[in-house]
Design a protein around this motif. Structure first.
Motif, PDB file in Angstrom:
ATOM      1  N   LEU A  25     -18.126  52.709 -11.035  1.00  0.00           N
ATOM      2  CA  LEU A  25     -17.118  51.685 -11.361  1.00  0.00           C
ATOM      3  C   LEU A  25     -17.374  51.105 -12.742  1.00  0.00           C
ATOM      4  O   LEU A  25     -16.460  50.990 -13.577  1.00  0.00           O
ATOM      5  CB  LEU A  25     -17.164  50.600 -10.297  1.00  0.00           C
ATOM      6  N   GLY A  27     -19.016  52.421 -15.176  1.00  0.00           N
ATOM      7  CA  GLY A  27     -18.735  53.429 -16.193  1.00  0.00           C
ATOM      8  C   GLY A  27     -17.254  53.581 -16.445  1.00  0.00           C
ATOM      9  O   GLY A  27     -16.814  53.681 -17.596  1.00  0.00           O
ATOM     10  N   PHE A  28     -16.474  53.559 -15.375  1.00  0.00           N
ATOM     11  CA  PHE A  28     -15.021  53.731 -15.544  1.00  0.00           C
ATOM     12  C   PHE A  28     -14.440  52.601 -16.369  1.00  0.00           C
ATOM     13  O   PHE A  28     -13.544  52.799 -17.177  1.00  0.00           O
ATOM     14  CB  PHE A  28     -14.344  53.785 -14.174  1.00  0.00           C
ATOM     15  N   VAL A  29     -14.956  51.396 -16.159  1.00  0.00           N
ATOM     16  CA  VAL A  29     -14.389  50.249 -16.870  1.00  0.00           C
ATOM     17  C   VAL A  29     -14.854  50.215 -18.320  1.00  0.00           C
ATOM     18  O   VAL A  29     -14.075  49.901 -19.222  1.00  0.00           O
ATOM     19  CB  VAL A  29     -14.771  48.952 -16.132  1.00  0.00           C
ATOM     20  N   MET A  37     -14.481  58.808 -18.361  1.00  0.00           N
ATOM     21  CA  MET A  37     -13.879  57.946 -17.341  1.00  0.00           C
ATOM     22  C   MET A  37     -13.624  58.728 -16.060  1.00  0.00           C
ATOM     23  O   MET A  37     -13.901  58.258 -14.955  1.00  0.00           O
ATOM     24  CB  MET A  37     -12.574  57.343 -17.871  1.00  0.00           C
ATOM     25  N   CYS A  40     -16.704  59.406 -14.198  1.00  0.00           N
ATOM     26  CA  CYS A  40     -17.172  58.240 -13.444  1.00  0.00           C
ATOM     27  C   CYS A  40     -16.447  58.122 -12.107  1.00  0.00           C
ATOM     28  O   CYS A  40     -17.041  57.661 -11.117  1.00  0.00           O
ATOM     29  CB  CYS A  40     -16.992  56.977 -14.266  1.00  0.00           C
TER      30      CYS A  40
END
Lengths: 106, 441
Positions: A25, A27-29, A37, A40
């Protein structure tokens, strides 16, 4: 085959699942590279997979492991579509920066 | 307890189910070993039986369920969050990121040592825990590298590491099929796709210098806020997972609930409703009825009888086994066996039938050696592997889901093809280079 999974070990595995999900999470943000992304999101899938399988063993049925197959299916479909999208977007802007597409930010 | 005693004979199933669910929670909280691979969600009777046959009373270990574990987790979460903020690219120099990495590794190691402290007290098999700490540690470190590495290729490679170590975790969980499927599908197919896209969409430049990476790879977006939110969520999840259960009465020795249940199951009318769950019955039929007992036992019987067998004899043998499975003699055994005892019981009863059949074929009484041989053959025949069980569950319980998964894959395939055919022209670039040549170059 019939080795039990005690509650103690179960909470350990759930902990790993939670940590992997949380890291995915974050990493995605934070990351701006579209490819990372999507990597992640796969990381978050990993966390879910570990939780599903450990709960499956804990409850002594195979529903959880069966669901992992569906998770894998969704992951494969997602990888195909998302990566196609990434290539498409890259052709348009010549960059993998996710913020380059933030047209709706206002 | 009184309500249980005065319970009328024809009491509704729902009352019983409510108590069973409570009991299930108790058993789960206390980490009691209750597992049979084929037991489904519908067999609460098995939970009854399993708990009653357990020798030790329902008792949570206060040392384990201590809230100290929770505080340790909170401390580790906070320190880990600080470490991750330091590690995230963009905000700090390389030296500080290294320090962050050391801090993170120290946090993880400290947490593992803290949790491992309880291992000798558990008194159970410690090997799964040790492997768990190993693989889980590798997975977490690799996951941190995935989200913090500035080069997508290396991030993808670290992700392969996450896959491999979580496959190791699944092996500890005896999910062999899932472990290998994960390595093949994720580590093989999906990651190769990622590599291709990284190759197609990579920026030109020398990959050996971090400074050459594009700016969007080098600088993370709002790392502090994201890490705080993420670790807050992680702390919440860890709390929910590790929360001690003060409301569980079982913490003080054998609970009222267990006594209640023991009384309930001692009643003959309760025993009447205890039956084998349908899927378990089906599993036994699959194992013994259709998998060719005659083929498996043929050579052994021939060896015992010391002559060539006729086809008719083998057919009769198979028919006898099939009749035995249909008759299900294990259903009427009293008291009801626990879930772990049941397979052994089925084996024992079936062996009696097999012994009878074989001795009539051989025309003499069986020796101990013969019996051991037959038992071995049966044990080989009985074992259903993980793959078979997953397949059994998948095709028996989720045929519709399987079809839908196929449809989703097909739709994704069509979508990807349509997307790949799109010709995109950059809107904000007046001079448009030839895309196709550049992509293929």
């Amino acid at each position: 085959m019939s080795t039990p999974l005690s509650g103690m070990l179960l909470s350990h595995f759930l902990m790993t699942g939670a940590i992997l999900f949380g890291l995915g999470l974050i990493g995605f943000v934070t990351r701006r590279n579209l490819i990372i992304m999507f990597l992640c999101t796969e990381l978050m899938f990993q966390g879910v997979v570990i939780s599903l399988v450990s709960l499956s063993l804990h409850h002594g049925n195979f529903e959880g492991q069966t669901f992992v197959i569906f998770v894998l299916t969704i992951a494969a479909a997602e990888a195909a579509l998302a990566l196609g999208l990434v290539v498409l977007l890259y052709r348009g802007r010549k960059t993998l920066d996710g913020t380059a597409w933030a047209l709706l930010r206002g | 307890m009184d309500s249980a005693r005065s319970r009328p004979v024809g009491v509704s199933e729902s009352t019983l189910a409510g108590q069973q669910i409570d009991l299930w929670k108790v058993a789960k909280r206390c980490g009691h070993a209750y597992l049979l691979p084929s037991s489904g969600t519908g067999c609460w009777e098995d939970v009854f039986a399993a708990i009653i046959t357990l020798n030790d009373p329902l008792r949570c270990d206060p040392r384990i369920m201590d809230s100290a574990v929770l505080y340790a987790l909170y401390v580790a979460t906070v320190v880990g969050a600080i470490a991750l903020i330091l590690i995230m690219p963009g905000a700090f120099s390389t030296a500080i990121r290294r320090i962050g990495g050391l801090l993170g590794a120290a946090t993880l190691g400290g947490l593992w040592l803290w949790l491992g402290r309880f291992l000798p007290e558990l008194g159970t098999d410690q090997a799964p825990f040790l492997y768990y700490y190993l693989f889980s540690g590798i997975a977490i470190i690799a996951a941190v590298r995935v989200i913090s590495h500035t080069k997508p290729v290396y991030a993808a490679l670290w992700f392969v590491m996450v896959i491999l170590s979580s496959a190791g975790l699944l092996l500890i969980l005896q999910a062999e099929f899932m472990a290998f499927a994960l390595v093949i599908i994720y580590g093989g197919a999906i990651l190769v796709t990622y590599m291709f896209v990284i190759m197609l969409a990579a920026q030109a430049g020398d990959a050996s210098h971090a400074e050459d990476a594009p700016e969007y790879d080098r600088v993370a977006r709002e790392p502090v806020l994201a890490v705080l939110v993420g670790f807050l969520m992680m702390a919440l999840l860890l709390t929910a997972i590790h929360e001690p259960a003060p409301e569980v009465p079982a913490a003080r020795g054998p609970s009222d609930m267990a006594i209640k249940v023991a009384m309930l199951t001692d009643r003959p009318e309760e025993r009447a409703i205890q039956r084998l769950p349908p899927e378990q019955r089906e599993l036994v039929r699959q194992t013994f009825g259709q998998r060719g007992m005659a083929e498996a036992f043929g050579p052994v019987i021939a060896q015992i009888a010391d002559r060539e067998l006729q086809t008719r004899e083998l057919e009769e043998f198979q028919a006898a086994i099939g009749a035995w499975v249909e008759a299900q003699p294990w259903r009427d055994v009293k008291p009801r066996p626990s879930t772990q005892q049941l397979p052994l019981l089925v084996d024992r009863l079936l062996l009696e039938t097999i012994d009878q059949q074989v001795s009539s074929i051989a025309g003499r009484a069986l020796t101990e050696e013969d019996r051991r041989l037959l038992q071995q053959t049966l044990a080989n025949q009985r074992v259903l592997g993980n793959v078979e069980r997953v397949g059994f569950d998948l095709f028996n319980a989720h045929p519709l889901g399987l079809e839908l998964a196929g449809v989703i894959l097909l739709v994704a395939l069509i979508g990807a093809v349509i997307m790949a055919r799109q010709r995109v022209t950059a809107a904000d670039e007046p001079e448009q280079p030839a895309i196709d040549e550049e992509v293929s170059a």
